[in-house]
Design a protein around this motif. Structure first.
Motif, PDB file in Angstrom:
ATOM      1  N   VAL A  55      37.967  65.887  26.464  1.00 26.89           N
ATOM      2  CA  VAL A  55      36.440  65.716  26.011  1.00 26.89           C
ATOM      3  C   VAL A  55      36.256  67.178  25.480  1.00 26.89           C
ATOM      4  O   VAL A  55      36.268  68.042  26.167  1.00 26.89           O
ATOM      5  N   SER A  56      35.711  67.097  24.252  1.00 29.39           N
ATOM      6  CA  SER A  56      35.303  68.135  23.759  1.00 29.39           C
ATOM      7  C   SER A  56      33.890  68.417  23.848  1.00 29.39           C
ATOM      8  O   SER A  56      33.135  67.713  24.284  1.00 29.39           O
ATOM      9  N   ALA A  57      33.247  69.634  23.251  1.00 29.22           N
ATOM     10  CA  ALA A  57      31.991  69.985  23.659  1.00 29.22           C
ATOM     11  C   ALA A  57      30.955  68.953  22.826  1.00 29.22           C
ATOM     12  O   ALA A  57      29.914  68.789  23.088  1.00 29.22           O
ATOM     13  N   ASP A  58      31.450  68.496  21.780  1.00 31.30           N
ATOM     14  CA  ASP A  58      30.579  67.584  21.002  1.00 31.30           C
ATOM     15  C   ASP A  58      30.818  66.151  21.485  1.00 31.30           C
ATOM     16  O   ASP A  58      29.975  65.038  21.177  1.00 31.30           O
ATOM     17  N   GLY A  59      31.683  65.806  22.789  1.00 33.54           N
ATOM     18  CA  GLY A  59      31.602  64.438  23.351  1.00 33.54           C
ATOM     19  C   GLY A  59      32.755  63.665  22.989  1.00 33.54           C
ATOM     20  O   GLY A  59      32.956  62.629  23.591  1.00 33.54           O
TER      21      GLY A  59
END
Length: 113
Positions: A55-59
């Motif tokens: 899961v990346s910081a942007d979701g």
């Protein structure tokens, strides 16, 4: 008191045929003893049937874990103990119950969490 992570990867647990039920019973007994002793924090295992996701910081979510890292699987127990020597003793009990060696690490618990 420090918290200790006692764990093993799934591949390390090679149970002779017919002993799986005994392993489960023995492992549960050690966990019950840890609870009775007041040192139990949590325990469990990674559900291998559910694939990991990154899961990346942007979701956004990408299937799979880190390609460069070994897979994270197996069983985990966290106990709160007064010394590394006691942690080694508990890890030995878990190793005997699970029929495989255990990795022992100091667990970096965040009391604010």
């Amino acid at each position: 008191m420090a918290k200790y992570l006692i764990s093993f990867p799934s591949a390390a647990m090679v149970v002779p045929e017919g002993e799986l039920e005994a392993v489960g019973r023995d492992a549960s007994a050690v966990i019950d003893e840890a609870k009775a002793a007041g040192v139990y924090v949590f325990a469990g295992g990674i559900d291998g049937a559910v694939p990991p996701g990154l899961v990346s910081a942007d979701g956004s979510v990408a299937e799979g874990g880190y390609s460069w890292a070994p897979p994270l699987d197996g069983g985990f127990t966290v106990l709160e103990l007064p010394s590394r020597e006691e942690a080694v003793a508990w890890a030995a009990r878990i190793a005997k119950a699970c029929r495989c060696m255990q990795e022992l690490r100091a667990f970096g618990f965040d009391p604010r969490a």
